[in-house]
Design an enzyme around this catalytic site. Structure first.
Site, PDB file in Angstrom:
ATOM      1  N   CYS A  20       0.943  -1.229   0.149  1.00 56.00           N
ATOM      2  CA  CYS A  20      -0.810  -0.430   0.164  1.00 56.00           C
ATOM      3  C   CYS A  20       1.086   1.432  -0.169  1.00 56.00           C
ATOM      4  O   CYS A  20       1.466   1.424   1.033  1.00 56.00           O
ATOM      5  CB  CYS A  20      -0.919   0.081   1.549  1.00 56.00           C
ATOM      6  SG  CYS A  20      -2.187  -1.688   1.514  1.00 56.00           S
TER       7      CYS A  20
ATOM      8  N   ARG B 245       3.786  -0.637  -4.995  1.00 57.63           N
ATOM      9  CA  ARG B 245       4.385  -0.710  -3.406  1.00 57.63           C
ATOM     10  C   ARG B 245       2.420  -1.550  -3.476  1.00 57.63           C
ATOM     11  O   ARG B 245       2.438  -2.625  -2.184  1.00 57.63           O
ATOM     12  CB  ARG B 245       3.260   0.505  -2.537  1.00 57.63           C
ATOM     13  CG  ARG B 245       4.760   0.794  -2.451  1.00 57.63           C
ATOM     14  CD  ARG B 245       4.519   2.177  -1.352  1.00 57.63           C
ATOM     15  NE  ARG B 245       4.362   2.005   0.145  1.00 57.63           N
ATOM     16  CZ  ARG B 245       5.729   1.795   0.863  1.00 57.63           C
ATOM     17  NH1 ARG B 245       6.892   1.611   0.128  1.00 57.63           N
ATOM     18  NH2 ARG B 245       5.136   1.417   1.984  1.00 57.63           N
TER      19      ARG B 245
ATOM     20  N   TRP C 203      -2.690  -2.831  -1.708  1.00 57.35           N
ATOM     21  CA  TRP C 203      -2.747  -4.169  -2.013  1.00 57.35           C
ATOM     22  C   TRP C 203      -2.750  -5.229   0.060  1.00 57.35           C
ATOM     23  O   TRP C 203      -3.058  -4.684   0.272  1.00 57.35           O
ATOM     24  CB  TRP C 203      -0.940  -4.694  -1.360  1.00 57.35           C
ATOM     25  CG  TRP C 203      -0.619  -6.140  -1.558  1.00 57.35           C
ATOM     26  CD1 TRP C 203       0.361  -6.261  -2.611  1.00 57.35           C
ATOM     27  CD2 TRP C 203      -0.205  -7.105  -0.103  1.00 57.35           C
ATOM     28  NE1 TRP C 203       0.169  -7.640  -2.198  1.00 57.35           N
ATOM     29  CE2 TRP C 203      -0.268  -7.826  -1.612  1.00 57.35           C
ATOM     30  CE3 TRP C 203      -0.520  -7.120   0.572  1.00 57.35           C
ATOM     31  CZ2 TRP C 203       0.571  -9.275  -0.668  1.00 57.35           C
ATOM     32  CZ3 TRP C 203      -0.156  -8.738   1.231  1.00 57.35           C
ATOM     33  CH2 TRP C 203       0.235  -9.419   0.531  1.00 57.35           C
TER      34      TRP C 203
ATOM     35  N   ASN D  35      -1.700   2.140   5.685  1.00 55.44           N
ATOM     36  CA  ASN D  35      -0.929   1.363   5.027  1.00 55.44           C
ATOM     37  C   ASN D  35      -0.539   0.916   6.580  1.00 55.44           C
ATOM     38  O   ASN D  35      -0.225   1.199   7.349  1.00 55.44           O
ATOM     39  CB  ASN D  35       0.397   2.081   4.406  1.00 55.44           C
ATOM     40  CG  ASN D  35       1.670   1.143   4.685  1.00 55.44           C
ATOM     41  OD1 ASN D  35       1.072  -0.324   4.039  1.00 55.44           O
ATOM     42  ND2 ASN D  35       2.482   1.676   4.175  1.00 55.44           N
ATOM     43  N   GLY D  36      -0.725  -0.631   6.250  1.00 55.52           N
ATOM     44  CA  GLY D  36      -0.331  -1.224   7.762  1.00 55.52           C
ATOM     45  C   GLY D  36      -1.742  -2.149   8.197  1.00 55.52           C
ATOM     46  O   GLY D  36      -2.676  -2.602   7.296  1.00 55.52           O
TER      47      GLY D  36
ATOM     48  N   GLU E  56      17.293 -17.246  -6.858  1.00 48.85           N
ATOM     49  CA  GLU E  56      17.629 -16.509  -7.705  1.00 48.85           C
ATOM     50  C   GLU E  56      16.760 -16.332  -8.994  1.00 48.85           C
ATOM     51  O   GLU E  56      15.304 -15.167  -9.357  1.00 48.85           O
ATOM     52  CB  GLU E  56      18.188 -15.339  -7.129  1.00 48.85           C
ATOM     53  CG  GLU E  56      19.100 -13.916  -7.946  1.00 48.85           C
ATOM     54  CD  GLU E  56      17.206 -13.234  -7.103  1.00 48.85           C
ATOM     55  OE1 GLU E  56      16.076 -13.863  -6.029  1.00 48.85           O
ATOM     56  OE2 GLU E  56      16.830 -12.132  -7.111  1.00 48.85           O
TER      57      GLU E  56
ATOM     58  N   LYS F 196      13.272 -15.311 -10.059  1.00 49.42           N
ATOM     59  CA  LYS F 196      12.502 -14.280 -11.111  1.00 49.42           C
ATOM     60  C   LYS F 196      11.698 -14.683 -12.265  1.00 49.42           C
ATOM     61  O   LYS F 196      10.555 -13.750 -12.161  1.00 49.42           O
ATOM     62  CB  LYS F 196      14.028 -13.836 -11.735  1.00 49.42           C
ATOM     63  CG  LYS F 196      15.067 -13.121 -11.154  1.00 49.42           C
ATOM     64  CD  LYS F 196      14.680 -11.501 -10.889  1.00 49.42           C
ATOM     65  CE  LYS F 196      13.890 -11.695  -9.333  1.00 49.42           C
ATOM     66  NZ  LYS F 196      14.047 -10.735  -8.461  1.00 49.42           N
TER      67      LYS F 196
ATOM     68  N   GLU G 135       7.748 -15.412 -10.326  1.00 52.22           N
ATOM     69  CA  GLU G 135       7.424 -13.990  -9.557  1.00 52.22           C
ATOM     70  C   GLU G 135       7.147 -12.897 -11.359  1.00 52.22           C
ATOM     71  O   GLU G 135       5.926 -12.536 -10.907  1.00 52.22           O
ATOM     72  CB  GLU G 135       7.818 -13.450  -9.102  1.00 52.22           C
ATOM     73  CG  GLU G 135       8.957 -12.570  -9.638  1.00 52.22           C
ATOM     74  CD  GLU G 135       9.842 -11.929  -7.741  1.00 52.22           C
ATOM     75  OE1 GLU G 135       9.447 -11.085  -7.212  1.00 52.22           O
ATOM     76  OE2 GLU G 135      11.094 -12.075  -8.572  1.00 52.22           O
TER      77      GLU G 135
ATOM     78  N   HIS H 287      18.337 -36.534  -5.527  1.00 49.74           N
ATOM     79  CA  HIS H 287      17.567 -37.321  -4.504  1.00 49.74           C
ATOM     80  C   HIS H 287      16.380 -36.895  -4.478  1.00 49.74           C
ATOM     81  O   HIS H 287      15.380 -36.744  -3.178  1.00 49.74           O
ATOM     82  CB  HIS H 287      18.232 -36.284  -3.048  1.00 49.74           C
ATOM     83  CG  HIS H 287      19.876 -36.566  -2.859  1.00 49.74           C
ATOM     84  ND1 HIS H 287      20.045 -38.039  -2.768  1.00 49.74           N
ATOM     85  CD2 HIS H 287      20.618 -35.943  -3.003  1.00 49.74           C
ATOM     86  CE1 HIS H 287      21.640 -38.068  -2.410  1.00 49.74           C
ATOM     87  NE2 HIS H 287      21.895 -37.142  -2.357  1.00 49.74           N
TER      88      HIS H 287
ATOM     89  N   LYS I 160       6.112  -5.127  -3.850  1.00 49.12           N
ATOM     90  CA  LYS I 160       7.789  -3.994  -3.584  1.00 49.12           C
ATOM     91  C   LYS I 160       7.663  -4.750  -2.760  1.00 49.12           C
ATOM     92  O   LYS I 160       8.963  -5.058  -1.794  1.00 49.12           O
ATOM     93  CB  LYS I 160       7.767  -2.950  -4.602  1.00 49.12           C
ATOM     94  CG  LYS I 160       9.366  -2.727  -4.509  1.00 49.12           C
ATOM     95  CD  LYS I 160       9.981  -2.933  -5.600  1.00 49.12           C
ATOM     96  CE  LYS I 160      11.401  -3.151  -5.999  1.00 49.12           C
ATOM     97  NZ  LYS I 160      11.886  -4.594  -6.160  1.00 49.12           N
TER      98      LYS I 160
HETATM   99  C1  F6R Z   1      12.197 -10.597  -5.621  1.00 51.49           C
HETATM  100  C2  F6R Z   1      11.932  -9.688  -4.875  1.00 51.49           C
HETATM  101  C3  F6R Z   1      11.415 -10.165  -2.966  1.00 51.49           C
HETATM  102  C4  F6R Z   1      12.091  -9.198  -2.164  1.00 51.49           C
HETATM  103  C5  F6R Z   1      12.166  -9.319  -0.548  1.00 51.49           C
HETATM  104  C6  F6R Z   1      12.365  -8.989   0.351  1.00 51.49           C
HETATM  105  O1  F6R Z   1      12.001 -10.355  -6.532  1.00 51.49           O
HETATM  106  O2  F6R Z   1      12.288  -8.742  -4.336  1.00 51.49           O
HETATM  107  O3  F6R Z   1      11.329 -10.924  -2.901  1.00 51.49           O
HETATM  108  O4  F6R Z   1      13.495  -9.509  -2.329  1.00 51.49           O
HETATM  109  O5  F6R Z   1      10.863  -8.896  -0.489  1.00 51.49           O
HETATM  110  O6  F6R Z   1      12.118  -7.357  -0.362  1.00 51.49           O
HETATM  111  P1  F6R Z   1      13.584  -6.502   0.864  1.00 51.49           P
HETATM  112  O7  F6R Z   1      14.424  -6.445   0.425  1.00 51.49           O
HETATM  113  O8  F6R Z   1      12.984  -5.044   0.224  1.00 51.49           O
HETATM  114  O9  F6R Z   1      13.691  -6.575   2.106  1.00 51.49           O
END
Ligand code: F6R
Length: 614
Positions: A2, A27, A75, A101-102, A487, A491, A494, A510, A609
């Site tokens: 949010c 966000r 969100w 937000n929260g 990673e 990527k 998501e 395994h 994000k």
């Molecule tokens: C994946 C991604 C998330 C963040 C995670 C932690 O692409 O962006 O998995 O890495 O939410 O976020 P931060 O680094 O902001 O604590």
């Protein structure tokens, strides 16, 4: 999670609010809304399901006048994304509007108490409870809006950043926070507030980061006033914002994600600048140098992080163990905080976070500090909550990351961790001068390696066509590149919604090997390092079962090119830094597959994000 924006001043609020919402859309983007008090002292509230652009369309023929207003992009946490649950929420008498937000954890109890007093609710949100509680207190105790907000917030358990307007006080915008970020901007023609500084950049560089349990009164005619929930004045610390508008725009790229992938040579130069010194023989990180005794006498290091930052942490663990000879554990921040961790006062907790606002990571470091451990933040967002809650740390300095999928932050985090490992090794005498110089010079060359690797873009774009309609992917790597495999898989899943699993290559036999067939492509990260021969065996195992292999190899590799179906050649780089370079083709592969599938890579479904809720 949010985004909230607010404005009070002499300009029209709506254009400022909408522009701010666009900046904060990363966000959350399942619904959006605005509320302004118009010149006739009417509170106009407009909200709709969908993105900020949907809101703009919805209000196109409506009265959006007014020089005070609040806005929200959501969100969903409580209640499905629809226009009823969207913010702003309004008091029963229509006078007070609030964005939040929260998460209000005790909302059910508060709601029941209000229902018992005859208050009616129309949404499923925790936020409506808050605005109706403020209204109830204001009316039943005959208090001012500020006092009613203070009293209401004292009864709330949970996290909040709120902004409130009230028709009875059209010259005041009131905001408060606890565990959710809020920054205030002081401009020439008015005062602004937002969940982060990005909506403020074009109006002012004078900002105030609100602290927990503080309430700010932004007045049309008075200077900013900040008090705590007990009505005592708090210090107003005006800071200078260092951010430019160009950093927040796409700069000719179709998506922020692509821009951020291509920005990495520059962002890594910024990350390294002034830190690899003395002709590439030394690392200078003030966070380590200023705490030399703590690092010399450290018992163990625990790294806490989430998501991509957690993958960077896994690489950091190897780096610090190899170069600094300290035992390192890596924990998901969300698990750490509920695991009753044993921490000693000579342990150091490293918290890694791009946003600096991730609720789980923030809670983990608060716990670590309460147990007497020193907290070292590796953070991107300057002035963010995690940066401020840490005892010390190192910023990664890669600039604002807007694309929801983290790219440049990952490479910046691993680069900082490599520099930290070197600095710790220097300090503890666990590294020879020669070894330090080899790794430090390679760090210095990282931007060039990445520039070269980015030239693979057309090849990867072409390759992505083959895999657009695949349903599952396997990513394998070993040693330093096991986390790179995790990673790469994250990527892809998501942003393209293709299921992808990352695995340590040798673990495949395994269990996951049972999955391998012609329908399951495997991406193998196989640079020429200590485990190279072993990874070749893993590739053979996949091929023997009819699986397709896309291998990321060191340029000039002859062996794997004879076995794998597709080869992506990256420049030769030392093992410890190879994840930084190998991440680039994985980012590009995920991007191009997602684009071919028609996915919105900058705003993938269900994601946000900055994860400021548990
Ligand atoms: C994946 C991604 C998330 C963040 C995670 C932690 O692409 O962006 O998995 O890495 O939410 O976020 P931060 O680094 O902001 O604590």
């Amino acid at each position: 999670m949010c985004g909230i924006v607010g404005f009070i001043g002499s300009s029209e609020a709506y254009p400022i609010l909408i522009k701010g919402l666009h900046r904060l859309e990363y966000r959350g983007y399942d619904s959006a809304g605005v509320a302004m008090i118009n010149p006739d002292n009417r509170v106009n509230v407009y909200k709709t399901r969908g993105k900020v652009a949907d809101l703009e369309e919805y209000v196109a023929d409506k009265d959006v006048s007014g020089t005070i207003g609040i806005a929200h992009t959501r969100w969903a946490t409580h209640g499905e994304p629809n226009s009823t649950n969207a913010h702003p929420h309004v008091s029963g008498n229509g006078k007070i509007a609030l964005v939040h937000n929260g998460t209000i954890e005790n909302y059910a109890v508060l709601k029941q108490a209000l229902v018992n007093h005859g208050v009616q609710f129309s949404s499923d949100t925790d936020t409506e409870v808050l605005v109706k509680l403020i209204e109830y207190i204001k009316e039943t105790t005959n208090s001012s809006t500020v006092d009613a907000i203070r009293s209401a917030l004292k009864t709330v358990i949970g996290a909040f950043a709120i902004a409130v307007i009230d028709r009875d006080n059209p010259d005041q915008l009131i905001a408060a926070r606890k565990s959710s970020p809020l920054v205030i901007g002081l401009g020439e023609t008015g005062s602004y507030l937002a969940s982060d500084a990005t909506p403020l950049v074009e109006y002012t560089d004078r900002v105030v980061y609100l602290r927990d349990d503080e309430l700010a009164i932004l007045s049309r005619h008075e200077p900013l006033q900040v008090i705590n929930l007990d009505n005592e004045p708090a210090n107003v610390d005006i800071q200078t914002l260092r951010m430019s508008v160009s950093e927040l725009e796409k700069g000719g790229y179709p998506h922020f994600m692509l821009k951020e992938i291509f920005e990495q040579p520059r962002t890594l130069r910024d990350c390294i600048r002034g830190r690899v010194v003395n002709n590439n023989t030394e690392i200078k990180l003030s966070g380590i140098m200023d705490n030399a005794e703590a690092f010399k006498n450290v018992g163990r290091i625990v790294i806490v992080a989430c998501g991509t930052s957690w993958h960077a942490a896994l690489i950091g663990k190897r780096l610090i163990q190899d170069l600094g000879k300290i035992a390192v554990e890596v924990e998901y921040a969300s698990e750490f905080r509920y695991s009753n961790p044993v921490l000693n006062t000579n342990d150091i907790v490293i918290a890694i976070s791009q946003s600096g606002e991730t609720a789980d990571t923030l809670a983990a470091i608060k716990l670590a500090r309460s147990k007497g451990a020193m907290v070292y933040g590796v953070v991107n967002a300057v002035g963010s909550s995690i940066a401020r809650e840490s005892d010390t740390g190192t910023y990664i300095h890669v600039g604002p990351e807007i694309g929801v999928a983290s790219t440049k932050a990952f490479t910046g985090q691993v680069t900082v961790l490599a520099m930290m490992a070197l600095a710790i090794g220097q300090l503890r005498g666990t590294l020879s001068k020669e070894d330090t110089a080899v790794i430090a010079s390679s760090i210095q060359k990282l931007p060039d390696y990445i520039e070269e690797t980015l030239k693979l873009d057309p090849l990867i774009k072409e390759l992505s066509q083959t895999y657009t309609y695949v349903h599952n992917f396997l990513y394998l790597g070993r040693g330093y590149n096991y986390p790179t495999a995790l990673e790469g898989a994250l990527k892809l899943k998501e942003i393209s919604y293709i299921h992808a699993e990352g695995y340590p290559a040798a673990e495949m036999k395994h269990g996951p090997i049972a999955l391998i067939d012609r329908e399951l492509p495997t991406v193998v990260i196989a640079p020429h390092d200590d485990l190279y021969e072993k990874v070749i065996s893993n590739i053979q195992q996949v091929k023997a079962r009819g699986g397709e292999v896309i291998a990321i190899v060191t340029r000039g590799d002859k062996t794997i090119s004879g076995i794998a179906d597709h080869i992506i050649e990256m420049p030769k780089v030392i093992e410890q830094l190879s994840p930084i370079v190998a991440a680039i083709p994985l980012q590009l592969l995920a991007y191009h597959i997602a684009i071919k599938k028609g996915c919105n890579v900058d705003m993938p479904r269900n994601l946000a994000k900055s994860v400021t809720v548990e």
